[in-house]
Write an enzyme that holds these catalytic residues in place. Structure first.
Site, PDB file in Angstrom:
ATOM      1  N   CYS A 112      46.062 -41.825 -11.150  1.00 34.81           N
ATOM      2  CA  CYS A 112      45.195 -41.470 -10.012  1.00 34.81           C
ATOM      3  C   CYS A 112      45.034 -42.604  -9.018  1.00 34.81           C
ATOM      4  O   CYS A 112      44.570 -42.380  -7.902  1.00 34.81           O
ATOM      5  CB  CYS A 112      43.823 -41.034 -10.494  1.00 34.81           C
ATOM      6  SG  CYS A 112      43.903 -39.708 -11.676  1.00 34.81           S
ATOM      7  N   HIS A 235      38.331 -41.612  -5.153  1.00 30.89           N
ATOM      8  CA  HIS A 235      39.139 -40.655  -5.910  1.00 30.89           C
ATOM      9  C   HIS A 235      38.216 -39.541  -6.403  1.00 30.89           C
ATOM     10  O   HIS A 235      37.145 -39.799  -6.942  1.00 30.89           O
ATOM     11  CB  HIS A 235      39.814 -41.370  -7.081  1.00 30.89           C
ATOM     12  CG  HIS A 235      40.446 -40.439  -8.060  1.00 30.89           C
ATOM     13  ND1 HIS A 235      41.213 -39.367  -7.668  1.00 30.89           N
ATOM     14  CD2 HIS A 235      40.419 -40.417  -9.415  1.00 30.89           C
ATOM     15  CE1 HIS A 235      41.626 -38.723  -8.744  1.00 30.89           C
ATOM     16  NE2 HIS A 235      41.151 -39.337  -9.815  1.00 30.89           N
ATOM     17  N   ASN A 265      40.307 -32.364  -9.555  1.00 31.73           N
ATOM     18  CA  ASN A 265      40.936 -33.686  -9.590  1.00 31.73           C
ATOM     19  C   ASN A 265      42.447 -33.515  -9.415  1.00 31.73           C
ATOM     20  O   ASN A 265      43.118 -33.013 -10.318  1.00 31.73           O
ATOM     21  CB  ASN A 265      40.599 -34.369 -10.926  1.00 31.73           C
ATOM     22  CG  ASN A 265      41.255 -35.737 -11.076  1.00 31.73           C
ATOM     23  OD1 ASN A 265      42.090 -36.139 -10.262  1.00 31.73           O
ATOM     24  ND2 ASN A 265      40.888 -36.442 -12.123  1.00 31.73           N
TER      25      ASN A 265
HETATM   26  N1  ACO Z   1      32.606 -26.259 -20.823  1.00 33.92           N
HETATM   27  C1  ACO Z   1      31.507 -26.271 -21.594  1.00 33.92           C
HETATM   28  N2  ACO Z   1      31.189 -27.292 -22.392  1.00 33.92           N
HETATM   29  C2  ACO Z   1      32.034 -28.339 -22.439  1.00 33.92           C
HETATM   30  C3  ACO Z   1      33.200 -28.372 -21.680  1.00 33.92           C
HETATM   31  C4  ACO Z   1      33.482 -27.280 -20.848  1.00 33.92           C
HETATM   32  N3  ACO Z   1      34.583 -27.227 -20.074  1.00 33.92           N
HETATM   33  N4  ACO Z   1      33.833 -29.535 -21.935  1.00 33.92           N
HETATM   34  C5  ACO Z   1      33.084 -30.196 -22.815  1.00 33.92           C
HETATM   35  N5  ACO Z   1      32.001 -29.480 -23.136  1.00 33.92           N
HETATM   36  C6  ACO Z   1      30.933 -29.816 -24.067  1.00 33.92           C
HETATM   37  C7  ACO Z   1      31.396 -30.739 -25.143  1.00 33.92           C
HETATM   38  O1  ACO Z   1      31.999 -30.036 -26.198  1.00 33.92           O
HETATM   39  C8  ACO Z   1      30.097 -31.374 -25.592  1.00 33.92           C
HETATM   40  O2  ACO Z   1      29.407 -30.501 -26.439  1.00 33.92           O
HETATM   41  P1  ACO Z   1      28.623 -31.048 -27.733  1.00 33.92           P
HETATM   42  O3  ACO Z   1      27.563 -31.938 -27.187  1.00 33.92           O
HETATM   43  O4  ACO Z   1      28.139 -29.795 -28.378  1.00 33.92           O
HETATM   44  O5  ACO Z   1      29.647 -31.791 -28.517  1.00 33.92           O
HETATM   45  C9  ACO Z   1      29.302 -31.466 -24.302  1.00 33.92           C
HETATM   46  O6  ACO Z   1      29.922 -30.538 -23.386  1.00 33.92           O
HETATM   47  C10 ACO Z   1      29.328 -32.852 -23.683  1.00 33.92           C
HETATM   48  O7  ACO Z   1      30.687 -33.283 -23.615  1.00 33.92           O
HETATM   49  P2  ACO Z   1      31.073 -34.747 -23.217  1.00 33.92           P
HETATM   50  O8  ACO Z   1      32.575 -34.858 -23.206  1.00 33.92           O
HETATM   51  O9  ACO Z   1      30.362 -35.737 -24.059  1.00 33.92           O
HETATM   52  O10 ACO Z   1      30.461 -34.789 -21.734  1.00 33.92           O
HETATM   53  P3  ACO Z   1      30.567 -35.883 -20.628  1.00 33.92           P
HETATM   54  O11 ACO Z   1      29.240 -36.183 -20.058  1.00 33.92           O
HETATM   55  O12 ACO Z   1      31.401 -37.066 -21.045  1.00 33.92           O
HETATM   56  O13 ACO Z   1      31.370 -35.111 -19.474  1.00 33.92           O
HETATM   57  C11 ACO Z   1      33.560 -35.089 -18.471  1.00 33.92           C
HETATM   58  C12 ACO Z   1      32.709 -34.710 -19.695  1.00 33.92           C
HETATM   59  C13 ACO Z   1      33.120 -34.244 -17.312  1.00 33.92           C
HETATM   60  C14 ACO Z   1      35.014 -34.829 -18.800  1.00 33.92           C
HETATM   61  C15 ACO Z   1      33.340 -36.582 -18.178  1.00 33.92           C
HETATM   62  O14 ACO Z   1      33.455 -37.349 -19.356  1.00 33.92           O
HETATM   63  C16 ACO Z   1      34.275 -37.116 -17.151  1.00 33.92           C
HETATM   64  O15 ACO Z   1      34.302 -36.713 -16.023  1.00 33.92           O
HETATM   65  N6  ACO Z   1      35.078 -38.139 -17.516  1.00 33.92           N
HETATM   66  C17 ACO Z   1      35.972 -38.758 -16.620  1.00 33.92           C
HETATM   67  C18 ACO Z   1      37.156 -37.882 -16.417  1.00 33.92           C
HETATM   68  C19 ACO Z   1      38.065 -38.475 -15.379  1.00 33.92           C
HETATM   69  O16 ACO Z   1      37.639 -38.941 -14.372  1.00 33.92           O
HETATM   70  N7  ACO Z   1      39.335 -38.480 -15.672  1.00 33.92           N
HETATM   71  C20 ACO Z   1      40.215 -39.066 -14.752  1.00 33.92           C
HETATM   72  C21 ACO Z   1      41.478 -38.510 -15.051  1.00 33.92           C
HETATM   73  S1  ACO Z   1      42.524 -39.048 -13.807  1.00 33.92           S
HETATM   74  C22 ACO Z   1      44.137 -39.180 -14.305  1.00 33.92           C
HETATM   75  O17 ACO Z   1      44.637 -40.287 -14.426  1.00 33.92           O
HETATM   76  C23 ACO Z   1      44.898 -37.912 -14.570  1.00 33.92           C
END
Ligand code: ACO
Length: 310
Positions: A112, A235, A265
């Site tokens: 990214c 980003h 994203n």
């Molecule tokens: N729908 C419903 N619930 C969900 C979903 C979904 N799509 N995904 C996860 N959950 C649940 C999880 O199972 C968890 O449930 P639990 O508490 O019962 O176990 C709960 O939601 C919380 O999940 P977390 O993963 O701990 O939530 P978090 O606050 O970390 O948010 C997220 C998740 C949005 C993915 C966040 O971590 C994030 O944005 N991270 C950065 C991602 C990013 O920027 N990636 C860049 C990639 S770029 C590249 O190089 C391709």
């Protein structure tokens, strides 16, 4: 003499995949996705629309917009982690399709942060007078490496392309400062093993820390204060990460680019796609000080402070 952006272009596929559509395919909800990420819908490319095709459409747009002819381009840099195939590179396919017969071509792999790496590389070649014009494209077809059975990642990504022609600009305008960085020890948090695998929590913590810090670093390197910044283009990974960097700069909400709700994203494409939309909506004007900041798998990051205009 500074290098700057002479023209921009973008392409997004016409097919829209909404949060409601995803609700029907997996155990998720529109409310969770909106609250946790800021995403409402994303674009998904058709099977026959590969990365190079999206790159081509964005590049044609940027070249037209810049007033440069394809033959004048000295180098094509394509930032992508989803090339059509390992080789030939997307950039060489583009070189042929565009008729940019005098251009060297290579792909840049920095996830990214790839468009930031591409712009900074272009700046070096332009400012050393090696090339007059460099075409930089950020493009991803993330849908082809998305694990559609993993709700943790499937809701986050979209497809698209953004492009910029980099060349010399007038005194005081263009790229004022930059920072690029990498931390290979974090590679385990975000990688492709056939499909994309991510430890969201770890990437989130890294991104919040790094985005704000890199933005501050480039402002300082440009000899400016955060009060001098007119606009922030982060980003588009997660609205909560973007908000954290905006708050670090003390900018009001209307001074931060936000396109994540429309496109999700799109990795290397997210910053140039946002720039195109912001320009069209009059949010970026000549002589504005803009900070671009990106991060991604690697882990990698990059930021640029630029005074807009030719
Ligand atoms: N729908 C419903 N619930 C969900 C979903 C979904 N799509 N995904 C996860 N959950 C649940 C999880 O199972 C968890 O449930 P639990 O508490 O019962 O176990 C709960 O939601 C919380 O999940 P977390 O993963 O701990 O939530 P978090 O606050 O970390 O948010 C997220 C998740 C949005 C993915 C966040 O971590 C994030 O944005 N991270 C950065 C991602 C990013 O920027 N990636 C860049 C990639 S770029 C590249 O190089 C391709």
């Amino acid at each position: 003499m500074n290098a700057g952006i002479l023209g921009v272009g973008k392409y997004v596929p016409s097919h829209i995949l909404t949060n409601e559509d995803l609700e029907k395919r997996m155990d998720t909800s529109d409310e969770w996705i909106r609250t946790m990420t800021g995403i409402e819908e994303r674009r998904i490319a058709a099977d026959d629309m590969d990365t190079s095709h999206m790159a081509y459409h964005a590049a044609v747009d940027a070249i037209e917009n810049s007033g440069v002819s394809p033959e004048e381009i000295g180098l094509i840099l394509v930032a992508t982690v989803t090339p059509d195939r390992p080789f030939p590179s997307v950039s060489t396919m583009l070189q042929e399709q565009l008729g940019a017969k005098n251009a060297a071509a290579m792909d840049v792999s920095a996830a990214c942060a790839g468009f930031m790496y591409g712009l900074v590389t272009a700046k070096q070649f332009v400012e050393s007078s090696s090339y007059d014009y460099v075409l930089v494209v950020g493009v991803e077809k993330l849908s082809k490496i998305t694990d559609w059975d993993d709700r943790n990642t499937a809701v986050l990504f979209g497809d698209g392309a953004g492009a910029a022609v980099v060349g010399r600009v007038s005194e005081g305008r263009g790229i004022l400062s930059f920072e690029l960085g990498a931390d290979g020890s974090g590679g385990k948090h975000l990688y492709q093993d056939e499909k994309l695998i991510m430890n969201g929590r770890e990437v989130f913590k890294f991104a919040v820390r790094q985005m704000g810090q890199s933005a501050m670093n480039v402002i300082e390197k440009a000899g400016l204060d955060k009060e001098d910044v007119d606009y922030l283009i982060p980003h588009q990974a997660n609205i909560r990460i973007m908000e954290a960097s905006r708050e670090r700069l003390g900018l009001p909400i209307e001074k931060m680019s936000k396109t994540i709700h429309k496109y999700g994203n799109t990795s290397a494409a997210s910053i140039p796609i946002s720039l195109v939309d912001d320009l069209a909506e009059g949010k970026v004007k000549d002589d504005d000080v803009i900070v671009f900041v990106g991060f991604g798998g690697g882990l990698t990051w990059g930021a640029i402070c630029m005074r807009w205009g030719k």
